[in-house]
Design an enzyme around this catalytic site. Structure first.
Site, mmCIF file in Angstrom:
data_model
loop_
_atom_site.group_PDB
_atom_site.id
_atom_site.type_symbol
_atom_site.label_atom_id
_atom_site.label_comp_id
_atom_site.label_asym_id
_atom_site.label_seq_id
_atom_site.Cartn_x
_atom_site.Cartn_y
_atom_site.Cartn_z
ATOM 1 N N CYS A 115 0.817 -1.221 0.000
ATOM 2 C CA CYS A 115 0.000 0.000 0.000
ATOM 3 C C CYS A 115 0.852 1.273 0.000
ATOM 4 C CB CYS A 115 -0.932 0.011 1.214
ATOM 5 S SG CYS A 115 -2.011 -1.413 1.261
ATOM 6 N N HIS A 257 -3.283 6.968 3.412
ATOM 7 C CA HIS A 257 -3.719 5.699 2.834
ATOM 8 C C HIS A 257 -5.073 5.332 3.444
ATOM 9 C CE1 HIS A 257 -3.976 1.706 1.460
ATOM 10 N NE2 HIS A 257 -3.592 1.122 2.581
ATOM 11 N N ASN A 287 -10.159 -0.398 0.669
ATOM 12 C CA ASN A 287 -8.699 -0.281 0.581
ATOM 13 C C ASN A 287 -8.256 -0.747 -0.808
ATOM 14 O OD1 ASN A 287 -5.938 -0.544 0.741
ATOM 15 N ND2 ASN A 287 -5.922 -1.629 2.701
HETATM 16 N N1 ACO Z 1 -17.382 -9.329 10.126
HETATM 17 C C1 ACO Z 1 -17.679 -9.661 11.389
HETATM 18 N N2 ACO Z 1 -16.735 -9.986 12.301
HETATM 19 C C2 ACO Z 1 -15.456 -9.954 11.907
HETATM 20 C C3 ACO Z 1 -15.097 -9.615 10.577
HETATM 21 C C4 ACO Z 1 -16.118 -9.308 9.679
HETATM 22 N N3 ACO Z 1 -15.865 -8.966 8.386
HETATM 23 N N4 ACO Z 1 -13.739 -9.670 10.481
HETATM 24 C C5 ACO Z 1 -13.278 -10.030 11.691
HETATM 25 N N5 ACO Z 1 -14.306 -10.189 12.539
HETATM 26 C C6 ACO Z 1 -14.256 -10.584 13.951
HETATM 27 C C7 ACO Z 1 -13.012 -11.360 14.295
HETATM 28 O O1 ACO Z 1 -13.163 -12.720 13.977
HETATM 29 C C8 ACO Z 1 -12.931 -11.121 15.786
HETATM 30 O O2 ACO Z 1 -13.813 -12.006 16.428
HETATM 31 P P1 ACO Z 1 -13.418 -12.703 17.831
HETATM 32 O O3 ACO Z 1 -13.222 -11.572 18.781
HETATM 33 O O4 ACO Z 1 -14.589 -13.557 18.118
HETATM 34 O O5 ACO Z 1 -12.151 -13.453 17.538
HETATM 35 C C9 ACO Z 1 -13.467 -9.714 15.964
HETATM 36 O O6 ACO Z 1 -14.204 -9.412 14.754
HETATM 37 C C10 ACO Z 1 -12.387 -8.660 16.157
HETATM 38 O O7 ACO Z 1 -11.379 -8.879 15.198
HETATM 39 P P2 ACO Z 1 -10.126 -7.931 15.122
HETATM 40 O O8 ACO Z 1 -9.203 -8.417 14.044
HETATM 41 O O9 ACO Z 1 -9.544 -7.716 16.492
HETATM 42 O O10 ACO Z 1 -10.833 -6.576 14.667
HETATM 43 P P3 ACO Z 1 -10.197 -5.162 14.510
HETATM 44 O O11 ACO Z 1 -10.959 -4.209 15.308
HETATM 45 O O12 ACO Z 1 -8.704 -5.169 14.643
HETATM 46 O O13 ACO Z 1 -10.516 -4.824 12.972
HETATM 47 C C11 ACO Z 1 -9.395 -4.799 10.866
HETATM 48 C C12 ACO Z 1 -9.994 -5.666 11.959
HETATM 49 C C13 ACO Z 1 -10.495 -3.985 10.242
HETATM 50 C C14 ACO Z 1 -8.762 -5.720 9.823
HETATM 51 C C15 ACO Z 1 -8.305 -3.859 11.452
HETATM 52 O O14 ACO Z 1 -7.439 -4.585 12.288
HETATM 53 C C16 ACO Z 1 -7.494 -3.143 10.405
HETATM 54 O O15 ACO Z 1 -7.994 -2.305 9.687
HETATM 55 N N6 ACO Z 1 -6.185 -3.417 10.342
HETATM 56 C C17 ACO Z 1 -5.304 -2.783 9.399
HETATM 57 C C18 ACO Z 1 -5.413 -3.409 8.054
HETATM 58 C C19 ACO Z 1 -4.554 -2.693 7.082
HETATM 59 O O16 ACO Z 1 -4.510 -1.510 7.119
HETATM 60 N N7 ACO Z 1 -3.793 -3.387 6.211
HETATM 61 C C20 ACO Z 1 -2.851 -2.630 5.438
HETATM 62 C C21 ACO Z 1 -2.444 -2.716 4.252
HETATM 63 S S1 ACO Z 1 -2.958 -3.905 3.125
HETATM 64 C C22 ACO Z 1 -1.676 -4.080 1.990
HETATM 65 O O17 ACO Z 1 -0.572 -3.569 2.129
HETATM 66 C C23 ACO Z 1 -1.966 -4.969 0.865
#
Ligand code: ACO
Length: 330
Positions: A115, A257, A287
Site C-alpha cells: 500500500c 492511505h 482499501n
Molecule cells: N465481520 C464480522 N466480524 C469480523 C469480521 C467481519 N468482516 N472480520 C473479523 N471479525 C471478527 C473477528 O473474527 C474477531 O472475532 P473474535 O473476537 O470472536 O475473535 C473480531 O471481529 C475482532 O477482530 P479484530 O481483528 O480484532 O478486529 P479489529 O478491530 O482489529 O478490525 C481490521 C480488523 C479492520 C482488519 C483492522 O485490524 C485493520 O484495519 N487493520 C489494518 C489493516 C490494514 O490496514 N492493512 C494494510 C495494508 S494492506 C496491503 O498492504 C496490501
C-alpha cells in the site's frame, strides 16, 4: 545531486463500474454492514470486470492524468507502476501500459511496496527529476486485489477493492509555486510475515497443495498491522514536517492511505489536524492499496477541494512492512 525541483503536474484515476456493497458481503460471509462500517468506515468497493486486469485500470487512470496536464503523451520519459497485483509476474505492468499508451524510448518498471507503493514511486520519480535525468514521469498506483482475496475469509475479503490512480510528475520551472517539498521512505522487513501473499513466487511455487491451502490469497494479521500503521504514518509525517520546519497547522490537506477510518482518525488526532482537512473516500472504494492516495487526491482536485498552491501531506504504510510520506505544494 539536486539540480531541479519536481512537482505534481496533474492527477487522474479510474475505478471499475461494478459495485460490491456491505449488503452483498453479508450474503457471502458471516459479516454485517454494521460491523464493516463501524470497524473500517467502508460501505462499498469496486470490483474489476472479468476482462479487466491491472494494466487496463492503469491505462484509464494514466490517460486521465496526462489529459489533465499540459504534458504531451510523447513527452513522458519515465513510467513507474506501483502494484502488487499486476497482470503477470512478468513482463511488468509498466511495460504493458507503455505499449498500450503507444509510447517507446523510456524506461518502464514496476515497484512493489504494498500500500506504500505510490509514495515510493513518487519518491523515485522525484529523484530522477531532481538529477535532471527525466523531465516528465508517469506514476501509477493500481491494484486488482479482488483477484487475490480469499472470498471465504471475512477477516480480509470485506476490506479490499480495485482501482487505479495516476500522477504526472514534472520538473518545476523557475517561478512555479508547485513543487515536492520533501519525501521519506522507510521499511522493516522483520514484520513482513504479518501481511503477505505466500505462494506463487520462488519460495512456494504454485501447486495443488498451495491452492488447497489458500496460499495464493492475502494473509493479514489485522490487529498487528493496525498498531504499526498509526505509529509509522505518524513518525514519518512528523519527521518530514520537522525537516521542513512545518507543523500540522501549516498543512492544507492530509491524504492518508485509506485502510481504515479508525487508523485515519488516530493519525489525525496525533498530528493535531482536524478531520475536515483530511481527505477520506474509503466509504466508496475500501482499501485499494497503492491506488488509494492518487484516487483520493484526483477526486478532491476535481471536486475543487485541493487547489493549486495548497500544501498536501501524503502518507501511507503497507506490506513489507513499508511506510513513507510526501510533502508537496500542489
Ligand atoms: N465481520 C464480522 N466480524 C469480523 C469480521 C467481519 N468482516 N472480520 C473479523 N471479525 C471478527 C473477528 O473474527 C474477531 O472475532 P473474535 O473476537 O470472536 O475473535 C473480531 O471481529 C475482532 O477482530 P479484530 O481483528 O480484532 O478486529 P479489529 O478491530 O482489529 O478490525 C481490521 C480488523 C479492520 C482488519 C483492522 O485490524 C485493520 O484495519 N487493520 C489494518 C489493516 C490494514 O490496514 N492493512 C494494510 C495494508 S494492506 C496491503 O498492504 C496490501
Amino acid at each position: 545531486m539536486t539540480l531541479y525541483k519536481a512537482k505534481f503536474s496533474s492527477f487522474g484515476s479510474y475505478a471499475p463500474a461494478k459495485v460490491l456493497t456491505n449488503q452483498d458481503l453479508e450474503r457471502m460471509v458471516d459479516t454485517t454492514d454494521e460491523w464493516i462500517r463501524t470497524r473500517t468506515g467502508m460501505v462499498e468497493r469496486r470490483i474489476a470486470a472479468d476482462d479487466e486486469a491491472a494494466s487496463d485500470l492503469a491505462y484509464h487512470a494514466a490517460v486521465n492524468a496526462i489529459e489533465a496536464s499540459t504534458v504531451k503523451f510523447k513527452e513522458i520519459d519515465l513510467i513507474i507502476v506501483a502494484t502488487i497485483s499486476g497482470d503477470h509476474a512478468f513482463p511488468s505492468t509498466a511495460c504493458i501500459l507503455q505499449k498500450r499508451l503507444g509510447l517507446k524510448g523510456m524506461p518502464a518498471f514496476d515497484l512493489a511496496a504494498g500500500c506504500t507503493g505510490f509514495i515510493y514511486a513518487v519518491d523515485v520519480a522525484k529523484q530522477f527529476i531532481e538529477t535532471g535525468a527525466v523531465k516528465h514521469a508517469l506514476v501509477v498506483g493500481v491494484e486488482v486485489l479482488s483477484r487475490v482475496v480469499n472470498w471465504e475469509d471475512r477477516n480480509t475479503c470485506v476490506l479490499f477493492g480495485d482501482a487505479a490512480g495516476a500522477a504526472v510528475i514534472s520538473r518545476a520551472e523557475p517561478g512555479d509555486i508547485s513543487h515536492i517539498m520533501g519525501s521519506l521512505m522507510d521499511a522493516d522487513g522483520a514484520h513482513g510475515e504479518h501481511l503477505m501473499q505466500a505462494a506463487g513466487g520462488s519460495r512456494l511455487p504454485a501447486s495443488q497443495a498451495t491452492i488447497d491451502a489458500n496460499q495464493h490469497t492475502i494473509y493479514m494479521e489485522g490487529n498487528r498491522i493496525f498498531k504499526h500503521a498509526v505509529r509509522s504514518m505518524y513518525a514519518s509525517s512528523d519527521a518530514l514536517l520537522k525537516s521542513s520546519n512545518l507543523t500540522g497547522l501549516d498543512i492544507d490537506w492530509v491524504i492518508p492511505h485509506q485502510a481504515n477510518t479508525r487508523i485515519i482518525e488516530a493519525l489525525a488526532n496525533r498530528m493535531k489536524v482536524p478531520m475536515d482537512k483530511v481527505i477520506v473516500n474509503i466509504q466508496k472504494y475500501g482499501n485499494t492499496s497503492s491506488a488509494t492516495i492518487p484516487l483520493a487526491i484526483d477526486e478532491a482536485i476535481r471536486a475543487n477541494m485541493i487547489r493549486r498552491g495548497d500544501i498536501m501531506l501524503l502518507t501511507s504504510f503497507g506490506a513489507g512492512l513499508t511506510w513513507g510520506s510526501i510533502l508537496a505544494r500542489y
